[in-house]
Scaffold this motif. Structure first.
Motif, PDB file in Angstrom:
ATOM      1  N   LYS A  51       9.198  -4.652 -22.837  1.00 55.26           N
ATOM      2  CA  LYS A  51       9.215  -6.073 -23.178  1.00 55.26           C
ATOM      3  C   LYS A  51      10.656  -6.581 -23.176  1.00 55.26           C
ATOM      4  O   LYS A  51      11.606  -5.807 -23.118  1.00 55.26           O
ATOM      5  CB  LYS A  51       8.519  -6.295 -24.513  1.00 55.26           C
ATOM      6  N   GLU A  52      10.796  -7.903 -23.238  1.00 55.86           N
ATOM      7  CA  GLU A  52      12.089  -8.496 -22.935  1.00 55.86           C
ATOM      8  C   GLU A  52      13.154  -8.263 -24.002  1.00 55.86           C
ATOM      9  O   GLU A  52      14.312  -8.598 -23.802  1.00 55.86           O
ATOM     10  CB  GLU A  52      11.945 -10.002 -22.669  1.00 55.86           C
ATOM     11  N   ARG A  96       6.088  -1.375 -24.883  1.00 54.97           N
ATOM     12  CA  ARG A  96       6.215  -1.070 -23.462  1.00 54.97           C
ATOM     13  C   ARG A  96       4.925  -1.377 -22.720  1.00 54.97           C
ATOM     14  O   ARG A  96       3.869  -1.589 -23.324  1.00 54.97           O
ATOM     15  CB  ARG A  96       6.538   0.404 -23.266  1.00 54.97           C
ATOM     16  N   PHE A  97       5.044  -1.364 -21.413  1.00 60.12           N
ATOM     17  CA  PHE A  97       3.881  -1.429 -20.531  1.00 60.12           C
ATOM     18  C   PHE A  97       3.773  -0.099 -19.805  1.00 60.12           C
ATOM     19  O   PHE A  97       4.737   0.381 -19.222  1.00 60.12           O
ATOM     20  CB  PHE A  97       4.018  -2.566 -19.511  1.00 60.12           C
ATOM     21  N   ASP A  98       2.605   0.487 -19.856  1.00 57.29           N
ATOM     22  CA  ASP A  98       2.332   1.748 -19.180  1.00 57.29           C
ATOM     23  C   ASP A  98       1.208   1.463 -18.185  1.00 57.29           C
ATOM     24  O   ASP A  98       0.046   1.342 -18.562  1.00 57.29           O
ATOM     25  CB  ASP A  98       1.902   2.808 -20.202  1.00 57.29           C
ATOM     26  N   VAL A  99       1.553   1.334 -16.915  1.00 58.30           N
ATOM     27  CA  VAL A  99       0.574   0.955 -15.900  1.00 58.30           C
ATOM     28  C   VAL A  99      -0.227   2.191 -15.496  1.00 58.30           C
ATOM     29  O   VAL A  99       0.173   2.954 -14.615  1.00 58.30           O
ATOM     30  CB  VAL A  99       1.264   0.317 -14.678  1.00 58.30           C
ATOM     31  N   GLY A 100      -1.354   2.382 -16.174  1.00 61.81           N
ATOM     32  CA  GLY A 100      -2.171   3.560 -15.898  1.00 61.81           C
ATOM     33  C   GLY A 100      -3.490   3.238 -15.228  1.00 61.81           C
ATOM     34  O   GLY A 100      -4.026   4.039 -14.472  1.00 61.81           O
ATOM     35  N   CYS A 159       0.428  -6.254 -17.388  1.00 62.92           N
ATOM     36  CA  CYS A 159       1.862  -6.142 -17.112  1.00 62.92           C
ATOM     37  C   CYS A 159       2.299  -7.193 -16.088  1.00 62.92           C
ATOM     38  O   CYS A 159       3.302  -7.887 -16.280  1.00 62.92           O
ATOM     39  CB  CYS A 159       2.177  -4.741 -16.598  1.00 62.92           C
ATOM     40  N   ASP A 160       1.545  -7.320 -15.015  1.00 60.78           N
ATOM     41  CA  ASP A 160       1.872  -8.287 -13.970  1.00 60.78           C
ATOM     42  C   ASP A 160       1.898  -9.707 -14.530  1.00 60.78           C
ATOM     43  O   ASP A 160       2.829 -10.482 -14.264  1.00 60.78           O
ATOM     44  CB  ASP A 160       0.842  -8.171 -12.838  1.00 60.78           C
ATOM     45  N   GLN A 161       0.896 -10.054 -15.329  1.00 58.73           N
ATOM     46  CA  GLN A 161       0.827 -11.406 -15.886  1.00 58.73           C
ATOM     47  C   GLN A 161       1.971 -11.665 -16.858  1.00 58.73           C
ATOM     48  O   GLN A 161       2.553 -12.764 -16.877  1.00 58.73           O
ATOM     49  CB  GLN A 161      -0.522 -11.612 -16.594  1.00 58.73           C
ATOM     50  N   TYR A 162       2.309 -10.648 -17.660  1.00 57.54           N
ATOM     51  CA  TYR A 162       3.406 -10.792 -18.615  1.00 57.54           C
ATOM     52  C   TYR A 162       4.708 -11.108 -17.885  1.00 57.54           C
ATOM     53  O   TYR A 162       5.463 -12.006 -18.274  1.00 57.54           O
ATOM     54  CB  TYR A 162       3.552  -9.507 -19.420  1.00 57.54           C
TER      55      TYR A 162
END
Length: 274
Positions: free
Chosen positions: A126-127, A246-250, A258-261
């Protein structure tokens, strides 16, 4: 300082989700390695390359992929002169080397003798995460102890401890142990540890020791990078730098989130620089 991005996974869950998606909205993701998935305005992995390059703290970035995706990564890397690609030589998930062996491969193949940031190729933050603050904290620790290592952690929900490696730390934020997927009752800590580490150059030779010890063990005991971290904590000082999440692209839902965020909240790479 160098960086190694671990990108040799096969993304089997995500690919299965895309194949089973009846809307057809995500057919364009079929056959794409997770780090190369479009997230926001660029490929997932490109967020890291741009941020690391812009800070100037990392001079070379090594990406470990597999034989299946090697050509795709080579094509992608043409836009980044400071990126070098190496294949682990595998072509199936069943034949994978495991993340720790892939890290060792990069260190040996490129003769790395420097501090190394290790990043999971399917991970973004995250930012509030700051690459400059993270590397700055590492420099402070190094000034006191050249063996010091630094990892990230964030507070997970109580019911989610069994999904992650959980770090227990002292008042100085030095890690005392890492519990792998514990029940909430097994630890008072809720400090989950994503795959984003800064290993001191003095810790890197221990990869050989670890993998020699585990050479006859099942792949699960040397696949996840946290297996090495858990082992290292008993031998070298490891400290925590805290972030919010965090984003965990599983799988497909986590990719969509994640993409939208990043489309909504993250417009440029300065998000990781402040």
């Amino acid at each position: 300082m160098k960086a190694v991005i671990l990108a040799a996974g096969y993304g089997t869950r995500l690919q299965r989700d895309v194949e089973n998606d009846t809307t057809g909205r995500f057919k364009h993701l079929l056959g794409i390695a997770k780090p190369l998935l479009p997230v926001g305005h660029c490929a997932l992995i490109s967020h890291w390359i741009k941020a690391m390059t812009a800070t100037g703290s990392v001079d070379t970035i090594f990406v470990v992929t597999n034989a299946l995706y090697f050509e795709a990564f080579q094509t992608w890397a043409q836009d980044f002169p400071n990126v070098k690609i190496v294949s682990d030589g595998t072509s199936t998930n069943e034949g994978r080397l495991g993340a720790v062996a892939c890290l060792q491969l990069a260190i040996k193949h490129f003769s790395v003798e420097d501090h190394v940031i290790v990043v999971g190729g399917d991970t973004l933050f995250k930012e509030d995460f700051s690459l400059l603050k993270f590397t700055g904290r590492f420099s402070e620790l190094q000034a006191k102890d050249s063996d010091a290592n630094l990892v990230l952690s964030y507070q997970c929900k109580e019911e989610d401890t069994s999904k992650y490696g959980i770090l227990e730390v002292d008042e100085d934020l030095r890690v005392s142990c890492m519990k792998e997927k514990p029940r909430p009752s097994d630890t008072q800590s809720r400090k989950a540890c994503p795959c984003f580490y800064l290993f001191s150059k003095g810790s890197l030779p221990l990869l050989d020791v670890f993998l020699l010890e585990k050479k006859n063990a099942p792949i699960e005991q040397r696949d996840a990078p946290g297996t090495f971290l858990s082992w290292l904590i008993l031998r070298k000082p490891v400290y925590v730098h805290e972030i919010s999440g965090r984003f965990d692209v599983g799988n497909l839902p986590s990719y969509i989130e994640c993409d939208q965020y990043f489309k909504d909240r993250v417009q440029d790479i300065t998000v990781y620089l402040h």
